[in-house]
Design an enzyme around this catalytic site. Structure first.
Site: not given
Length: 297
Positions: A216, A240, A290
């Site tokens: 991430d 996120s 993502q």
């Protein structure tokens, strides 16, 4: 459990290992539960990879050693406060002969903050086909975050300390990082060589969790490049939103791996990005998709 604390400027991997240190506790919602402490970051809310790796660790703790995690599908529901425990409740949805499924929901201060569905498979033989690893500059020819920032006077801030030595992993960007400026302009693709600062436990599950943890940090950057933004842009707010990850082959996160990333679309204050982890010999390790929120004043 290890409480959150500012970086010590030591290039070790203790922050990652502390992030996945689970303590079993009494379940309040589902079948079993674990508590863990989100780790320090120099910003108000916790790093998203904490939640991905912690929820994965909780799911892994409930399945037998005969099967391996092969997919995660997650949603970030609320910001997580650093230093305060998160309780991960695990629902044992299915255990079949070849596959198992777990639903994990994270709670902090009585509110749901994260959820994921994890799928496990008993390994089986079969044909292999995978994308080709891009040809890129080798990590030994690239500056570490610490040397890059020191050369630009950016290592003295709390953010600079964290980027340099507080993330448990050495990260080296191609074409260049986005710490203080957009180094490499609006390139659609970027690569990041990643390696833990020190040797991690040989346990394959810990090595796998390292990829879930580190994924991430940079996955939003191809979208930031498209907008001419960097992490120090005044007023930039990112978060996120949702995350999927598929594991294809085992690998060590304490050896150099290439995280090849590209943007798939930027619109409506959101950016979708795709990432692939490759071992140095070109083996595809994992794939990440993502979407994140990107807001500027």
């Amino acid at each position: 459990m290890t409480a959150a604390a500012p970086p010590t400027n030591h290039t070790d991997s203790q922050r990652f290992l502390a992030a996945i240190e689970l303590t079993e506790c009494e379940a309040e919602v589902f079948d079993c539960a674990f508590e863990v402490i989100p780790q320090y970051v120099p910003w108000p809310k916790a790093y998203g990879g904490d939640a991905v790796a912690q929820a994965a660790a909780a799911a892994i703790a409930t399945v037998g050693n005969d099967r391996e995690l092969h997919a995660l599908h997650s949603s970030f529901l609320r910001p997580v406060t650093i230093g305060e425990p998160v309780r991960y409740e695990v629902e044992l949805l299915r255990d079949g002969r070849g596959y198992s499924t777990r639903h994990v929901r994270g709670y902090q201060a009585g509110k749901a903050v994260f959820l994921t569905t994890a799928s496990f498979q008993v390994p089986e033989a079969g044909p292999v086909s995978a994308p080709t690893m891009p040809v890129v500059t080798q990590p030994e020819e690239l500056p570490s975050a610490a040397s890059y920032l020191a050369g630009r006077g950016g290592a003295d801030s709390a953010a600079g300390d964290y980027w340099s030595s507080g993330r448990s992993f050495d990260m080296r960007h191609i074409p260049g990082p986005l710490y203080l400026e957009v180094d490499g302009a609006s390139a659609q693709h970027e690569g990041v060589w990643i390696r833990a600062f020190e040797a991690l436990p040989d346990d394959p599950r810990t090595q796998q969790l390292a990829f879930a943890y580190v994924c991430d940090y940079t996955i939003l950057e191809p979208s930031l490049r498209a907008l001419g933004l960097h992490w120090s842009t005044p007023g930039l707010v990112t978060a996120s939103l949702d995350h999927s990850m598929w594991f294809h082959a085992p690998a060590r996160a304490d050896e150099w791996v290439l995280y090849a990333q590209e943007r798939a679309g930027v619109q409506s204050g959101r950016g979708l990005n795709i990432g692939r982890f490759f071992s140095r010999d070109g083996t595809l390790i994992a794939t990440v998709a993502q979407e994140g929120m990107i807001r500027t004043p």
